[in-house]
Design a protein around this motif. Structure first.
Motif, PDB file in Angstrom:
ATOM      1  N   UNK A   1       0.831  -1.215   0.000  1.00 46.16           N
ATOM      2  CA  UNK A   1       0.000   0.000   0.000  1.00 46.16           C
ATOM      3  C   UNK A   1       0.859   1.257   0.000  1.00 46.16           C
ATOM      4  N   UNK A   2       1.955   1.234   0.763  1.00 46.78           N
ATOM      5  CA  UNK A   2       2.824   2.412   0.837  1.00 46.78           C
ATOM      6  C   UNK A   2       3.488   2.706  -0.496  1.00 46.78           C
ATOM      7  N   UNK A   3       4.035   1.687  -1.143  1.00 44.04           N
ATOM      8  CA  UNK A   3       4.732   1.926  -2.406  1.00 44.04           C
ATOM      9  C   UNK A   3       3.745   2.221  -3.524  1.00 44.04           C
ATOM     10  N   UNK A   4       2.527   1.656  -3.466  1.00 40.61           N
ATOM     11  CA  UNK A   4       1.482   2.004  -4.432  1.00 40.61           C
ATOM     12  C   UNK A   4       1.168   3.495  -4.358  1.00 40.61           C
TER      13      UNK A   4
ATOM     14  N   UNK B   1       3.050   5.917  -3.243  1.00 48.28           N
ATOM     15  CA  UNK B   1       4.181   6.705  -3.745  1.00 48.28           C
ATOM     16  C   UNK B   1       4.264   6.650  -5.269  1.00 48.28           C
ATOM     17  N   UNK B   2       3.954   5.490  -5.846  1.00 48.45           N
ATOM     18  CA  UNK B   2       3.962   5.385  -7.311  1.00 48.45           C
ATOM     19  C   UNK B   2       2.914   6.299  -7.925  1.00 48.45           C
ATOM     20  N   UNK B   3       1.721   6.398  -7.277  1.00 48.36           N
ATOM     21  CA  UNK B   3       0.685   7.306  -7.750  1.00 48.36           C
ATOM     22  C   UNK B   3       1.152   8.749  -7.653  1.00 48.36           C
ATOM     23  N   UNK B   4       1.773   9.090  -6.551  1.00 48.61           N
ATOM     24  CA  UNK B   4       2.176  10.475  -6.316  1.00 48.61           C
ATOM     25  C   UNK B   4       3.318  10.908  -7.234  1.00 48.61           C
TER      26      UNK B   4
ATOM     27  N   UNK C   1       1.954  -4.180  -9.944  1.00 47.42           N
ATOM     28  CA  UNK C   1       3.381  -4.356 -10.262  1.00 47.42           C
ATOM     29  C   UNK C   1       3.868  -5.785  -9.976  1.00 47.42           C
ATOM     30  N   UNK C   2       2.974  -6.763 -10.063  1.00 47.61           N
ATOM     31  CA  UNK C   2       3.347  -8.154  -9.803  1.00 47.61           C
ATOM     32  C   UNK C   2       4.208  -8.661 -10.961  1.00 47.61           C
ATOM     33  N   UNK C   3       5.424  -9.084 -10.663  1.00 49.32           N
ATOM     34  CA  UNK C   3       6.355  -9.523 -11.698  1.00 49.32           C
ATOM     35  C   UNK C   3       5.892 -10.848 -12.291  1.00 49.32           C
TER      36      UNK C   3
END
Length: 663
Positions: free
Chosen positions: A42-45, A47-50, A170-172
């Motif tokens: 949730x945190x990195x999601x 930041x990716x949006x921002x 972002x699931x590889x």
């Protein structure tokens, strides 16, 4: 095959040479069984949006679960020898963060490291091109040196990932073969090209490609880029629609024998590309509809804006048929990059016998009535949908459900009273419900002569309602009027006394009549509390709103089969999502039902699509689950007044509900 391309050069800073802005590579190692991994995701999601793709490239490698791939696990072993703890985050191959005790904590730590890395320029530029079809795709990248560097053993990595996989982004999915790079001096360049296959279980529309250059000796990542289809295409959806009977009685509804026009308002989501040459084709499997003009074109819709086909409406005629909902399907096509989407809406054909009068002063309680009647397959109109003022038109209906919500003054205007008197004088059926009605109009002749009640007081704090034994409506029909299975809005329920031939049908647990019925030239049910507050999730033997509605409507003359009540823990046959109260000021309960134990995410977004907060991320059991949203964002701040969207993502589909926060 859809082809999209982007030049990764977005900013050049003048120093000793040309320093290129860096895109930070964030590599998360996680698992669906991991307790704290949802916090990291949730945190990195967020930041990716921002920060956007120009600043942050995110990859989520899964370990020892159903989403894991061998190459991803090998990459984790390459970073860490020995015991490997998750969640495990790496920034540009240099900075390692293990664990994520909370979303806000992980957000702040990650953001600090990302900003530190962004302050360091990159010696490379990446110019990339990405193409994908239903079964295969290709990606190419031109890598060029713009500043001297000291790292050696450079390799180019191309990684395929997928978004919205059981609610995860972002699931590889695959790491394509790496390529050794021989570039070393300013001006050197090399082109990397890879083709790949698209597995049947992948969704090409949700796929993306990450490209990065990394030193195999120092593990430094020198530059990265990510490409997704959404960056290069619009995202157009149905925002609203209106129907006008252009050949008919001009009452705003479509009746058999009439011809109608449909104007559809489309919205192009903010953050996507502007939509060009938007072509919309409408169709329907309904045998009662004859499409006369099924194609409409809107030249342009800017991202974040709406547009309607007002100058080129759809047109159809209606053959003789019974009242029903007709489903309309839309295919939307737009440029650039061949955007295609399917959407749908339904139009009510004919006039149903039941009208809901929404008189709650904008409180949005009507959804509780809609849900109850929909569960019974009862057709109805609602005053908020119609072009006319309800007081002038309700005589066209056999039955009316009138609710006043939280109103305490002017619950019924004189115009409302005159309309209801005329309606009942014509021998119709009325269910009227609402707290405060007796307090407000209990002194009027209408209250005693038409609602057949006397107001005797209020019952604050009494949330249990019992049916009168032996009554044909209320026998064994008991309610709880508090809790998240209803509006939970009752503060001053009216206590009644039957008058002028009426009978008691409901009582409060602490004494006093809660509802009356009357039958003579017309039929009336008057509830001194709000029907919307009945808790559908109260345990047996308490009943819910659908059973109450069924009993009353059958007494009015309908023939509705018995409601089959489910008790928790029930295995629900379909995904569902509800938000209550809505609107809210301090907190609201979000309830969702799962047909089986699966991994889900429950997230909050604002009207622009910006991620606000994750409430749930991980495996949930089957049945009904409820979480509270306290109206705060990821960092604990109170969100401002406005409209927000609650989105539930699961393997069974995605549901979204609108919620209004009022401060």
């Amino acid at each position: 095959m859809r082809v999209v391309s982007i030049i990764a050069v977005s900013l050049c800073l003048l120093s000793s040479g040309f320093a290129e802005q860096r895109a930070v590579l964030s590599e998360l190692f996680s698992a669906t069984w991991c307790t704290y991994c949802p916090n990291a995701e949730a945190a990195i999601d967020s930041l990716a949006h921002e920060m956007g793709p120009e600043s942050l490239v995110v990859l989520d490698y899964h370990v020892s679960d159903g989403l894991a791939i061998p190459e991803g696990e090998e990459r984790g072993d390459w970073y860490v020898e020995g015991t490997f703890y998750i969640p495990n985050m790496w920034f540009d191959g240099r900075v390692n963060v293990v664990g994520a005790g909370s979303v806000s904590g992980a957000y702040n730590i990650y953001r600090g490291h990302i900003r530190d890395r962004l302050a360091i320029s990159s010696p490379l530029t990446l110019t990339s091109r990405y193409a994908i079809g239903d079964t295969d795709g290709e990606v190419s990248a031109l890598i060029k040196v713009v500043e001297p560097f000291s790292q050696t053993e450079l390799k180019a990595y191309v990684v395929l990932y997928e978004n919205q996989v059981s609610g995860r982004n972002y699931v590889v999915r695959d790491i394509l073969p790496t390529e050794d790079l021989t570039i070393a001096s300013v001006g050197d360049s090399v082109e990397v090209w890879r083709s790949f296959s698209v597995a049947p279980q992948w969704n090409p529309d949700h796929m993306g490609v990450a490209i990065f250059v990394q030193s195999h000796s120092s593990k430094d990542v020198l530059q990265a880029a990510r490409l997704e289809l959404w960056m290069f295409a619009p995202s157009v959806e149905v925002h609203d629609y209106s129907v006008v009977d252009v050949v008919g009685n001009d009452d705003g509804r479509v009746d058999p024998g009439e011809t109608a026009e449909v104007v559809v308002t489309l919205r192009n989501r903010e953050g996507w590309q502007d939509a060009e040459s938007v072509s919309v084709t409408i169709s329907s499997d309904d045998s009662c509809l004859v499409l006369l003009d099924s194609i409409s074109v809107i030249p342009y819709i800017s991202a974040g804006f709406t547009a309607a086909n007002t100058d080129d409406p759809f047109r159809f005629s209606v053959l003789p048929c019974s009242t029903h909902w007709a489903r309309m399907q839309l295919e939307i096509n737009a440029g650039p990059n061949d955007f295609t989407a399917l959407d749908s809406f339904s139009i009510l054909i004919g006039r149903p016998s039941l009208l809901i009068v929404d008189d709650d002063a904008g409180a949005n309680y009507e959804q509780y009535y809609f849900d109850a009647l929909d569960s019974l397959d009862v057709l109805y109109d609602c005053s908020s949908w119609l072009r006319f003022a309800p007081p002038l038109e309700i005589r066209k209906y056999e039955s009316v459900i009138w609710f006043t919500g939280d109103d305490s003054t002017n619950t019924l205007t004189q115009e409302d009273i005159d309309s209801l008197q005329g309606f009942l004088n014509h021998g119709r059926n009325l269910l009227i419900t609402g707290q405060n009605l007796g307090e407000d109009i209990g002194h009027t002749p209408f209250y005693s002569d038409y609602l057949h009640a006397q107001f005797t007081g209020i019952a604050p704090g009494d949330y249990f309602v019992y049916g009168v034994d032996g009554d044909e409506i209320a026998n064994d029909l008991d309610f709880v009027i508090l809790g998240t299975g209803g509006a939970s809005n009752q503060t001053s329920q009216d206590v009644l006394t039957p008058a002028n031939g009426a009978d008691s049908i409901f009582t409060y647990s602490q004494g006093g009549v809660a509802g009356v019925k009357y039958a003579d030239t017309y039929k009336l049910v008057y509830l001194g509390f709000g029907f919307e507050a009945i808790n559908d999730r109260a345990p047996a033997p308490y009943s819910g709103k659908p059973e109450c509605a069924r009993r009353i409507l059958n007494w009015f003359g309908y023939s509705i089969t018995e409601v089959v009540e489910q008790t928790e823990p029930a295995v629900h046959e379909r995904l569902s999502l509800r938000v209550s109260p809505n609107p809210f000021s301090r907190s609201t309960a979000i309830s969702y039902a799962l047909p089986a134990g699966v991994s889900v995410t429950l997230s909050i977004y604002d009207v622009s699509g910006r991620f606000i907060r994750s409430l749930v991320s991980g495996c949930n059991d089957a049945g009904i689950l409820t979480v509270q949203w306290d109206g705060r964002d990821l960092r604990g701040g109170r969100v401002p007044s406005g409209t927000y969207f609650v989105q539930l993502c699961s393997p069974y589909g995605t549901l979204t509900r609108k919620v209004l926060c009022i401060r």
